[in-house]
Design an enzyme around this catalytic site. Sequence first.
Site, PDB file in Angstrom:
ATOM      1  N   LEU A  15       0.841  -1.222  -0.065  1.00 25.91           N
ATOM      2  CA  LEU A  15      -0.013  -0.185  -0.023  1.00 25.91           C
ATOM      3  C   LEU A  15       0.987   1.277   0.111  1.00 25.91           C
ATOM      4  CD1 LEU A  15      -2.478  -1.338   2.652  1.00 25.91           C
ATOM      5  CD2 LEU A  15      -2.973  -0.711   0.354  1.00 25.91           C
ATOM      6  N   LYS A  65      15.255  -5.775   5.882  1.00 32.21           N
ATOM      7  CA  LYS A  65      15.696  -4.773   7.024  1.00 32.21           C
ATOM      8  C   LYS A  65      17.010  -4.770   7.381  1.00 32.21           C
ATOM      9  CE  LYS A  65      10.751  -3.770   7.915  1.00 32.21           C
ATOM     10  NZ  LYS A  65       9.815  -3.607   8.933  1.00 32.21           N
ATOM     11  N   ASP A 101       9.508   2.245  12.267  1.00 28.27           N
ATOM     12  CA  ASP A 101       8.529   1.282  12.753  1.00 28.27           C
ATOM     13  C   ASP A 101       8.028   1.588  14.318  1.00 28.27           C
ATOM     14  OD1 ASP A 101       8.351  -0.049  10.568  1.00 28.27           O
ATOM     15  OD2 ASP A 101       9.689  -1.599  10.981  1.00 28.27           O
ATOM     16  N   GLY A 129       8.796 -10.780  17.216  1.00 27.29           N
ATOM     17  CA  GLY A 129       9.542 -10.790  15.792  1.00 27.29           C
ATOM     18  C   GLY A 129       9.969  -9.213  15.824  1.00 27.29           C
ATOM     19  N   ARG A 152       4.953 -17.143  21.707  1.00 27.11           N
ATOM     20  CA  ARG A 152       5.055 -18.710  21.684  1.00 27.11           C
ATOM     21  C   ARG A 152       6.349 -19.382  21.862  1.00 27.11           C
ATOM     22  NH1 ARG A 152       3.263 -20.979  15.775  1.00 27.11           N
ATOM     23  NH2 ARG A 152       4.966 -19.694  15.322  1.00 27.11           N
ATOM     24  N   THR A 153       7.385 -18.911  21.215  1.00 25.70           N
ATOM     25  CA  THR A 153       8.703 -19.245  21.805  1.00 25.70           C
ATOM     26  C   THR A 153       9.304 -18.100  22.790  1.00 25.70           C
ATOM     27  OG1 THR A 153       8.781 -19.559  19.151  1.00 25.70           O
ATOM     28  CG2 THR A 153      11.026 -19.730  20.557  1.00 25.70           C
ATOM     29  N   ILE A 154       9.295 -18.532  23.997  1.00 24.05           N
ATOM     30  CA  ILE A 154       9.688 -17.282  25.003  1.00 24.05           C
ATOM     31  C   ILE A 154      11.086 -16.847  24.833  1.00 24.05           C
ATOM     32  CG2 ILE A 154      10.310 -19.345  26.736  1.00 24.05           C
ATOM     33  CD1 ILE A 154       8.831 -17.267  28.761  1.00 24.05           C
ATOM     34  N   TYR A 220      -3.594  -5.003  10.014  1.00 24.17           N
ATOM     35  CA  TYR A 220      -4.616  -4.003   9.408  1.00 24.17           C
ATOM     36  C   TYR A 220      -5.509  -4.579   8.338  1.00 24.17           C
ATOM     37  CZ  TYR A 220      -0.713  -3.803   6.050  1.00 24.17           C
ATOM     38  OH  TYR A 220       0.271  -4.024   5.217  1.00 24.17           O
ATOM     39  N   GLY A 241      -4.344  -0.913  13.470  1.00 25.67           N
ATOM     40  CA  GLY A 241      -3.123  -1.201  12.743  1.00 25.67           C
ATOM     41  C   GLY A 241      -2.697  -0.193  11.540  1.00 25.67           C
TER      42      GLY A 241
END
Length: 277
Positions: A15, A65, A101, A129, A152-154, A220, A241
Amino acid sequence: MLKLGLIGYPIQHSLSPWIHEQLMAQQNVKGSYELFEIQPENFNQKIKSLKNSRLDGFNVTVPYKEKIIPYLDEIDESARALGAVNTVKRKEDQWIGYNTDGLGFVDSLIHRYPESTKYGNKALILGSGGAARGIYHALADTSLQRVDLANRTIERAEEIIQDRPVTIQSNALDLHQASERMVDYDLIIQTTTVGMSPDTNVVVPIKDLKEGAVVCDIVYRPIETEFLKTAQKHGASLHFGHEMLLQQAVYAFKIWTQTKPEAEPLLSKFEEKLKGV
Ligand code: ATR
């Protein structure tokens, strides 16, 4: 004529051209915003040819990135701390890297809910992430008393906390703990990909929320995710979002042009655009 663009892969559905064309029109800036979809195996060669082109600035998205960093001549402090760049500006023959960001998120949040990051408040980020890392760094710079991360993955949550740029109270949680303790938080930010269209799941069930809690989702598409719908049923104030996405673009545009574009006047047009996509 300003020459702008986006590098990433895949990016056909981005977008960004639409958003930046709107910002150019709003600010009376003449220019173009082009998509440069680069296959991973051609990255080095394409980036070198872009560096020799007359591109004034560009955004960087997944999966580049981090990969872009060795090609930059300078990197702004917050982008360096994050280890990720999403905006590049050309200054004479040099490329300078930034990351808008996290700032885009916090700015859009404070604009909508000025009290949400006040001293004494506690925040919970769901996910660990790249998006969570940017938001964590930006929130660590506000007056919040603590910012916890659940994933989920501590181990990924623990890693972000270990690398923190400033001292802030933080704990890593698993998703079960997050669901049990959600009622403790004034601010909850969903940063995982769960709930992104066509997925209609929630990353953790919401059992109870603190009175006056603000709940955000960086997804979003759709604008109103299942997570936000459930939060609303529990009395939360919502933050969406697409507002954050627009604010990140505004920041990048400011870096390139030194103008002061505004996200707010574009919001309803952007919502129509998103619903039509
Ligand atoms: P981004 O850079 O956009 O944040 P990412 O680095 O791929 O994307 O991170 C995606 C996030 O969504 C991670 O927190 C991921 O959890 P893991 O670290 O355990 O992989 C989370 N995520 C993705 N799918 C998920 C699922 N089905 N349930 C829970 N978390 C999920």
